[in-house]
Structure formats: structure tokens, C-alpha cells
Design a protein around this motif. Structure first.
Motif, mmCIF file in Angstrom:
data_model
loop_
_atom_site.group_PDB
_atom_site.id
_atom_site.type_symbol
_atom_site.label_atom_id
_atom_site.label_comp_id
_atom_site.label_asym_id
_atom_site.label_seq_id
_atom_site.Cartn_x
_atom_site.Cartn_y
_atom_site.Cartn_z
ATOM 1 N N ARG A 87 0.893 -1.225 0.028
ATOM 2 C CA ARG A 87 0.142 0.015 0.130
ATOM 3 C C ARG A 87 0.832 1.113 0.199
ATOM 4 O O ARG A 87 1.538 1.380 1.093
ATOM 5 C CB ARG A 87 -0.862 -0.125 1.252
ATOM 6 C CG ARG A 87 -1.876 1.159 1.146
ATOM 7 C CD ARG A 87 -3.053 1.243 0.273
ATOM 8 N NE ARG A 87 -3.581 -0.093 -0.073
ATOM 9 C CZ ARG A 87 -4.806 -0.677 0.291
ATOM 10 N NH1 ARG A 87 -5.584 0.225 0.965
ATOM 11 N NH2 ARG A 87 -5.190 -1.841 -0.229
ATOM 12 N N ALA A 99 1.095 5.374 -0.215
ATOM 13 C CA ALA A 99 0.174 6.443 0.299
ATOM 14 C C ALA A 99 0.220 7.607 -0.763
ATOM 15 O O ALA A 99 0.317 8.799 -0.285
ATOM 16 C CB ALA A 99 0.821 7.315 1.679
ATOM 17 N N LYS A 100 -0.004 7.344 -1.879
ATOM 18 C CA LYS A 100 -0.342 8.167 -3.129
ATOM 19 C C LYS A 100 -1.271 7.501 -3.934
ATOM 20 O O LYS A 100 -1.401 6.293 -4.048
ATOM 21 C CB LYS A 100 0.909 8.457 -3.894
ATOM 22 C CG LYS A 100 2.026 9.156 -2.981
ATOM 23 C CD LYS A 100 3.312 9.388 -3.912
ATOM 24 C CE LYS A 100 4.278 10.293 -3.085
ATOM 25 N NZ LYS A 100 4.159 11.342 -2.674
ATOM 26 N N ASN A 101 -2.184 8.503 -4.505
ATOM 27 C CA ASN A 101 -3.156 7.821 -5.538
ATOM 28 C C ASN A 101 -2.169 7.346 -6.742
ATOM 29 O O ASN A 101 -1.253 7.424 -6.803
ATOM 30 C CB ASN A 101 -4.057 8.738 -5.775
ATOM 31 C CG ASN A 101 -3.716 9.967 -6.771
ATOM 32 O OD1 ASN A 101 -2.799 9.794 -7.434
ATOM 33 N ND2 ASN A 101 -4.485 11.367 -6.627
ATOM 34 N N ASN A 129 -6.395 8.476 -2.228
ATOM 35 C CA ASN A 129 -5.198 8.691 -1.326
ATOM 36 C C ASN A 129 -4.243 7.619 -1.447
ATOM 37 O O ASN A 129 -3.051 7.590 -0.658
ATOM 38 C CB ASN A 129 -5.393 8.929 0.113
ATOM 39 C CG ASN A 129 -6.426 10.243 0.271
ATOM 40 O OD1 ASN A 129 -6.068 11.377 -0.470
ATOM 41 N ND2 ASN A 129 -7.301 10.250 0.878
ATOM 42 N N SER A 130 -4.522 6.544 -1.983
ATOM 43 C CA SER A 130 -3.733 5.402 -2.076
ATOM 44 C C SER A 130 -3.734 4.637 -3.168
ATOM 45 O O SER A 130 -4.572 4.554 -3.979
ATOM 46 C CB SER A 130 -3.886 4.574 -0.746
ATOM 47 O OG SER A 130 -4.992 4.233 -0.761
ATOM 48 N N GLY A 140 5.012 8.203 3.178
ATOM 49 C CA GLY A 140 3.964 8.675 3.567
ATOM 50 C C GLY A 140 3.661 10.091 3.066
ATOM 51 O O GLY A 140 4.155 10.954 2.925
#
Length: 132
Positions: free
Chosen positions: A9, A11-13, A93-94, A132
Motif C-alpha cells: 500500500r 500513500a499516493k493515488n 489517497n492510496s 507517506g
């Protein structure tokens, strides 16, 4: 020889992850702690890294599919390998990122390289998950 990581995962689209991973400068922060050298190619489309006991490994941008896939290949004709980075959208956001290394080596090189290469690829994925 194949090395596939679990989904990480990030932490950026999806688009932000793609842009981040297309910028060669960002790979330096993803490298293992025992990195001895990191050089971005003059073209800006690849890098060479020296890690631990491994010989220097080069990555040259081969193909991109915005915003879901980045493929690197070996810049040296003597070694055939690719590193495919897949980026799957999760939400605004992820994203989930997987790294798939595929190398065509003789048995002797594969025996020597399997463990350090696996560790190298897994460390890149783990470090990506920590940003993050």
C-alpha cells in the motif's frame, strides 16, 4: 528467475504513484541501507545501483502505461531481465504497488543471485510502503 513482491500500500493515488516512480531521483530513497552507489543515467531514463555483495545493477526504462505500469530492462545485453512495476488504484489517497522481476540467467548466476536479488526487490517494495 522470477521475484514477485506482495502488494504494497503506497500513500499516493495511482497517478501520483506513477509520477513518483517515473522520476529516477526517487529510487535513491527506496534503496537498501547497504547501497554503495546510485547513479542516474544521463538520459534520465534509468539508473545504476551498487548494493551489498551484488554487482552493480542497471535499470533502463523500457515501457510505460500511464498511470498503471512502468517496465525497466537491463541496459547490458549480457544479462536479460525486466522489472515490472504495477500500480493499482485503491482510492484518492492510496494505491497498491507490486514489483515483478523476471531474469533469464544461467543456473550458476541464478543460484548466486537469487537470494540477494530477492532481498533487493523486497526492500524496494517495503521502503515504498513506508513513504507517506
Amino acid at each position: 528467475m522470477k521475484v514477485n513482491t506482495n502488494k504494497v500500500r503506497f500513500a499516493k493515488n495511482q497517478q501520483e504513484a506513477y509520477n513518483f516512480l517515473l522520476d529516477m531521483k526517487n529510487y535513491e530513497q527506496l534503496m537498501p541501507e547497504d547501497t554503495k552507489s546510485f547513479e542516474i543515467h544521463e538520459s534520465g531514463k534509468g539508473f545504476t545501483v551498487g548494493v551489498g555483495a551484488l554487482p552493480k545493477v542497471g535499470m533502463r526504462l523500457k515501457e510505460t502505461v500511464e498511470p498503471s505500469k512502468i517496465v525497466f530492462e537491463s541496459p547490458a545485453p549480457a544479462f536479460e531481465y525486466t522489472l515490472t512495476i504495477s500500480i493499482d488504484a485503491v482510492d484518492d489517497n492510496s494505491s497498491d504497488v507490486t514489483l515483478d522481476f523476471d531474469g533469464n540467467f544461467n543456473m550458476m548466476i541464478e543460484m548466486m543471485a537469487k537470494k540477494p536479488l530477492t532481498s533487493f526487490i523486497e526492500t524496494i517494495a517495503e521502503n515504498l510502503g513506508r513513504i507517506g
